[in-house]
Every structure is written in C-alpha cells, then in structure tokens.
Design a protein around this motif. Structure first.
Motif, mmCIF file in Angstrom:
data_model
loop_
_atom_site.group_PDB
_atom_site.id
_atom_site.type_symbol
_atom_site.label_atom_id
_atom_site.label_comp_id
_atom_site.label_asym_id
_atom_site.label_seq_id
_atom_site.Cartn_x
_atom_site.Cartn_y
_atom_site.Cartn_z
ATOM 1 N N THR A 91 0.834 -1.201 0.000
ATOM 2 C CA THR A 91 0.000 0.000 0.000
ATOM 3 C C THR A 91 0.865 1.246 0.000
ATOM 4 O O THR A 91 0.617 2.207 -0.751
ATOM 5 C CB THR A 91 -0.919 0.012 1.241
ATOM 6 N N TRP A 96 -2.670 -0.841 -5.557
ATOM 7 C CA TRP A 96 -4.092 -0.741 -5.231
ATOM 8 C C TRP A 96 -4.425 -1.966 -4.395
ATOM 9 O O TRP A 96 -4.424 -3.084 -4.888
ATOM 10 C CB TRP A 96 -4.929 -0.724 -6.507
ATOM 11 N N VAL A 97 -4.693 -1.792 -3.111
ATOM 12 C CA VAL A 97 -4.867 -2.908 -2.187
ATOM 13 C C VAL A 97 -6.287 -2.908 -1.627
ATOM 14 O O VAL A 97 -6.759 -1.888 -1.114
ATOM 15 C CB VAL A 97 -3.856 -2.829 -1.027
ATOM 16 N N GLU A 98 -6.962 -4.057 -1.729
ATOM 17 C CA GLU A 98 -8.294 -4.199 -1.140
ATOM 18 C C GLU A 98 -8.653 -5.684 -1.027
ATOM 19 O O GLU A 98 -8.016 -6.541 -1.646
ATOM 20 C CB GLU A 98 -9.349 -3.449 -1.945
#
Length: 326
Positions: A91, A96-98
C-alpha cells in the motif's frame, strides 16, 4: 518463505512510487492481479481463476515494484504478521490494495459466493440497508411512492387480466402462496394466477421455462411481469419492497441452502417484486441458476443504494416492455 528474502533488506526503501492508478476504474481493468491468502486456500483461489478473463497470481511475495499493480487479500486475518506487513508495504509503495471479494464485486457486478466466509457478514455497518435508519426510511419511501404510482397503471391492466384469466380456465383470478420473507417470517404473496388450478396436485415443483402447467394467458402475463402486479398489496402491507431478492418457498429454501453457502442471508432484507437478479440473469430453475441469482442478490444487499433501486426499476420497465428475462 520467499517473502523473507526482502523483509529485512533495503530493496523496498529504494523503490520509488512513479505510477499509481488515477482511478478505481483503471484498477478494475487490469489483466493481472496479485492475490494473497493462507496457503491452504491457494487451490480455492486457483479454481476461481478459470472463471474469469483476467489472471490471478497467488502468493508471490517476491514482488517489490508495486507501481500500477492490484493487490488483493483473502482471509488476511489468517496470514502471518510478516505477510500482513507485506500488504501494508504494498500500500505504501503505490499498489491498489483491497479485499478480494470487494474487488471482484466491483469488477464483475455480482458477489462470488465461492469466496464467502462468516466475516463477510459480521460487519453489519458495511451493509447500509441493514444498519442505517435513514437508508431504510428512504427505501420505504421509494416503496410507497412506487407502489402508489404503479397502482394507477395496474388497476385497469389488472381488470383486463382478470377477465382473460376467468375466460380461459376455471379457478380463482388471484393465486396466494406462502413465501419466506424478511427475518425468515412467512407471508402470503399475491399474484395473478398463471397456471392451471391443479398445477401442484402432485406437490411443490420448480417452475420451468415452457412449463406445460402455464396457461396461454399465464404465459403472456409471466413474460411481461403482469402476474406480479397484485404484489403492490404486499408492498403496502410492508411485507415486500419494490426492489429486493425474490421471495422463495420454504420447501425450496431448505433444498437450496444445502447447496448454496449463506443462502438464507437474503432474508436479512425484505423480498422484492423485482430485483437485480431478475434484470441481470435470464430465466432458470436449476440449482446453478439459483446460485447465480444468489450472487446478484448478495451484491444488491451489500451495495444497496437509492440509485441502484432506481436503476433496477428502469431495467424492469425495459423487461416488461420487451418481454425479456423473468
């Protein structure tokens, strides 16, 4: 573990963030994403890969350059401290982290039920339709206004429909059937009768496409959804919503919940006259069809908004006018 090769060295510190995603939409179009999960779940993720048009690289901890990379995690609470820290670093370095489920929700437009586990349902505040009073009041307001406006059109259509039903076959004009609603409470759904009066003399049966039990008038009113119009009464009574998962019979729910994870969660909300599943998926009466509809129903519950309700209503009008779907 390969990750430890990078954990304590200087390589991460030398990486510069030069190319982040400008929008979520850009992240949703990547042909390759990186997924991190407990090792014993790699096979599950691998099976999901076969279903989609993009690649998933699973548990590759050798990545150090996170520019323009989508990083998703699945059951991150079961990862080691070092593995979770790796995701934090990703991150920090522009990835793009989710969570994987939420990323796939946005990318696919439905919830992948194969990936669901209990924690998905335990954060009630994430479901505004369940936890926010203002959202619930807005939805009820849309229900009442829509039902009132719809009744102005439904009344003359209903009179004509009733006459045709009476002329074609003996029996009552309306058909009442017990369905399971919000909080697993049964209620009587009201419809125009579209089948022969003895349609279920041999017991409950799945409705099928080109069902021989359906009358000629019934075939027309089912395709155009006219048979659903009497459910305006269920809306006024507060038993149903204009938009939501379609109510099912308890005898079929008992069968479906053996095959479909968390099937009864759809009863956390009021059932609808129309729904996302009905405007997104063609008619079907198999277990596989029920699974697909459940994917759309869970997506609807998770991402409910007044805008989504209105969008579904407009799509329903299109279905009614052109006789598509069911």
């Amino acid at each position: 573990m390969r990750y430890k090769m990078f954990y304590n060295n200087e390589k991460f510190k030398k990486i510069k963030v030069t190319n982040r995603f400008k929008s979520r939409n850009e992240a949703l179009k990547q042909r390759q994403i990186y997924v991190y999960c407990p090792p014993e779940l790699e096979k599950t993720i691998g099976q999901i890969v076969e279903d989609y048009s993009f690649d998933m690289v699973v548990n590759d901890y050798t990545i150090t350059d996170f520019n323009k990379k989508v990083v998703c995690h699945y059951q991150a609470s079961d990862l080691t401290k070092e593995q979770r820290h790796y995701l934090v670093v990703a991150t920090e370095l522009g990835a793009w982290v989710e969570p994987l489920v939420s990323y796939l929700d946005s990318r696919l437009g439905y919830t992948e039920v194969k990936l669901l586990h209990s924690s998905f349902f335990l954060h009630q505040k994430a479901f505004s339709i369940l936890s926010t009073k203002r959202t619930q009041l807005a939805k009820r307001s849309i229900d009442i206004i829509s039902a009132f406006l719809l009744s102005l059109v439904a009344f003359p259509i209903g009179l004509i429909t009733a006459l045709f039903i009476k002329f074609e076959s003996p029996g009552p004009v309306f058909y009442k059937q017990k369905r399971t609603g919000q909080y697993n409470v049964e209620f009587e759904v009201i419809k125009f009768r579209s089948m022969r009066n003895d349609a279920e003399k041999s017991g409950a049966q799945w409705a099928a496409k080109n069902d021989a039990r359906v009358t000629k008038v019934g075939n027309i009113i089912r395709k155009t959804r006219i048979d659903e119009l009497p459910q305006i009464i269920n809306i006024f009574k507060g038993e149903m919503s204009i938009v939501g998962p379609r109510p099912e019979r308890e005898v079929f729910i008992d069968e479906l919940e053996k095959e479909i994870p968390y099937y009864r969660f759809r009863h956390a909300v009021k059932p609808g006259v129309t729904g996302l599943a009905q405007v997104s998926y063609p008619y079907g009466a198999s277990i596989n069809d029920a699974i697909w509809k459940h994917k759309y129903d869970l997506f609807y519950i998770k991402h409910h908004s007044a805008y989504l309700d209105i969008k579904i209503l407009f799509k329903t009008v299109k279905v009614v006018l052109f006789g598509m779907g069911r």
